[in-house]
Design an enzyme around this catalytic site. Structure first.
Site, PDB file in Angstrom:
ATOM      1  N   LYS A  36     -54.686-101.889   0.581  1.00  0.00           N
ATOM      2  CA  LYS A  36     -54.519-102.352   1.962  1.00  0.00           C
ATOM      3  C   LYS A  36     -55.854-102.717   2.624  1.00  0.00           C
ATOM      4  O   LYS A  36     -55.970-103.775   3.241  1.00  0.00           O
ATOM      5  CB  LYS A  36     -53.816-101.223   2.720  1.00  0.00           C
TER       6      LYS A  36
ATOM      7  N   ARG B 153     -49.601 -95.335  12.132  1.00  0.00           N
ATOM      8  CA  ARG B 153     -49.251 -94.528  10.964  1.00  0.00           C
ATOM      9  C   ARG B 153     -48.107 -93.573  11.244  1.00  0.00           C
ATOM     10  O   ARG B 153     -47.677 -92.859  10.341  1.00  0.00           O
ATOM     11  CB  ARG B 153     -50.454 -93.703  10.561  1.00  0.00           C
TER      12      ARG B 153
ATOM     13  N   ARG C  44     -60.629 -94.256  -8.640  1.00  0.00           N
ATOM     14  CA  ARG C  44     -61.622 -94.462  -7.580  1.00  0.00           C
ATOM     15  C   ARG C  44     -61.924 -93.165  -6.829  1.00  0.00           C
ATOM     16  O   ARG C  44     -62.503 -93.172  -5.758  1.00  0.00           O
ATOM     17  CB  ARG C  44     -61.144 -95.525  -6.604  1.00  0.00           C
TER      18      ARG C  44
ATOM     19  N   ARG D 175     -63.207 -90.131  -5.044  1.00  0.00           N
ATOM     20  CA  ARG D 175     -64.511 -89.781  -4.496  1.00  0.00           C
ATOM     21  C   ARG D 175     -64.769 -88.304  -4.766  1.00  0.00           C
ATOM     22  O   ARG D 175     -63.854 -87.539  -4.993  1.00  0.00           O
ATOM     23  CB  ARG D 175     -64.531 -90.041  -2.980  1.00  0.00           C
TER      24      ARG D 175
ATOM     25  N   ARG E 172     -52.418 -86.869   1.016  1.00  0.00           N
ATOM     26  CA  ARG E 172     -52.427 -88.198   1.644  1.00  0.00           C
ATOM     27  C   ARG E 172     -51.154 -88.976   1.306  1.00  0.00           C
ATOM     28  O   ARG E 172     -50.579 -89.637   2.161  1.00  0.00           O
ATOM     29  CB  ARG E 172     -53.630 -89.006   1.164  1.00  0.00           C
TER      30      ARG E 172
HETATM   31  P1  AMP Z   1     -57.914 -94.534   5.928  1.00  0.00           P
HETATM   32  O1  AMP Z   1     -59.289 -95.006   5.598  1.00  0.00           O
HETATM   33  O2  AMP Z   1     -57.102 -95.531   6.674  1.00  0.00           O
HETATM   34  O3  AMP Z   1     -57.194 -93.988   4.721  1.00  0.00           O
HETATM   35  O4  AMP Z   1     -58.087 -93.293   6.912  1.00  0.00           O
HETATM   36  C1  AMP Z   1     -58.827 -92.146   6.539  1.00  0.00           C
HETATM   37  C2  AMP Z   1     -58.356 -90.933   7.347  1.00  0.00           C
HETATM   38  O5  AMP Z   1     -58.569 -91.159   8.737  1.00  0.00           O
HETATM   39  C3  AMP Z   1     -56.876 -90.615   7.224  1.00  0.00           C
HETATM   40  O6  AMP Z   1     -56.586 -89.848   6.079  1.00  0.00           O
HETATM   41  C4  AMP Z   1     -56.627 -89.852   8.526  1.00  0.00           C
HETATM   42  O7  AMP Z   1     -57.122 -88.532   8.447  1.00  0.00           O
HETATM   43  C5  AMP Z   1     -57.502 -90.605   9.513  1.00  0.00           C
HETATM   44  N1  AMP Z   1     -56.775 -91.734  10.165  1.00  0.00           N
HETATM   45  C6  AMP Z   1     -57.056 -93.066  10.076  1.00  0.00           C
HETATM   46  N2  AMP Z   1     -56.197 -93.804  10.796  1.00  0.00           N
HETATM   47  C7  AMP Z   1     -55.343 -92.910  11.362  1.00  0.00           C
HETATM   48  C8  AMP Z   1     -54.213 -93.033  12.208  1.00  0.00           C
HETATM   49  N3  AMP Z   1     -53.760 -94.241  12.613  1.00  0.00           N
HETATM   50  N4  AMP Z   1     -53.566 -91.892  12.579  1.00  0.00           N
HETATM   51  C9  AMP Z   1     -53.994 -90.675  12.189  1.00  0.00           C
HETATM   52  N5  AMP Z   1     -55.035 -90.482  11.383  1.00  0.00           N
HETATM   53  C10 AMP Z   1     -55.723 -91.592  10.969  1.00  0.00           C
END
Ligand code: AMP
Length: 188
Positions: free
Chosen positions: A16, A91, A130, A132, A143
């Site tokens: 994404k 989300r 990938r 980390r 997740r």
């Molecule tokens: P991402 O890079 O989009 O996978 O986001 C990394 C982390 O940031 C996620 O696992 C959440 O802990 C937090 N996060 C990012 N966007 C949101 C959102 N819209 N709502 C809640 N947590 C978020």
């Protein structure tokens, strides 16, 4: 410049973020990654960063009220006037309602919601590839579980609204970008 407002949906490992960046370039509108904004806040050691650091490390979701502040502030910036692409927001169903409220205030509507569909075994393969240093298997699984429980219901919601466009995300990066550009109701 395209006047287009898109939401990108997809499981962790669906590509994404990569695709959002590529389509953003193709359409000339900013890709807004809430995950990246939060990571920047953590790196800067801001009050927001301190609040979200542990939650992110655990693979859980930051609460809707905090995310509302983050996204509201970002969508108030000038570079989103001709459109934007949201990567990682909304989300939850609660965030969907907040986004609709913010867009209503701006006099804007979503153009489409794109779902990048990837098979479960491919998601697992990519997650391991990938991985980390700070990603334990448990965090990766959390997740994915959080996505299934909290975010996947958004797919049906947007489908019912007639906004959903689906692409097969199992193919190469280039093929998926081409498929995305093909399903969007706009041209670059
Ligand atoms: P991402 O890079 O989009 O996978 O986001 C990394 C982390 O940031 C996620 O696992 C959440 O802990 C937090 N996060 C990012 N966007 C949101 C959102 N819209 N709502 C809640 N947590 C978020």
């Amino acid at each position: 410049m395209a006047d287009v407002r898109l939401v990108f949906l997809g499981a962790p490992g669906s590509g994404k973020g990569t695709q959002a960046a590529r389509v953003s370039e193709g359409l000339g509108v900013p890709a807004i990654s809430t995950g990246e904004m939060l990571r920047d806040a953590v790196a800067a050691g801001s009050e927001l960063g301190e609040r979200v650091e542990q939650i992110m490390a655990a693979g859980a979701l930051v609460d809707d009220a905090t995310m509302a502040e983050v996204i509201r502030g970002r969508l108030a910036q000038d570079d989103t006037k001709n459109g934007f692409l949201l990567d990682g927001y909304p989300r939850t169903i609660g965030q969907v309602a907040i986004l609709e409220q913010i867009l209503g205030e701006l006099g804007a509507t979503l153009t489409a919601v794109v779902l990048i569909d990837v098979r479960e075994e491919e998601l697992v393969r990519r997650a391991l590839e990938r991985r980390r240093d700070d990603d334990t298997e448990e965090v990766i699984r959390t997740r994915l579980d959080v996505y299934r429980e909290k975010t996947e219901p958004l797919v049906e919601y947007y489908r019912t609204k007639g906004l959903l466009r689906e692409v097969d995300g199992n193919e190469s990066i280039e093929e998926v970008t081409a498929a995305l550009m093909g399903v969007l109701p706009v041209s670059a």
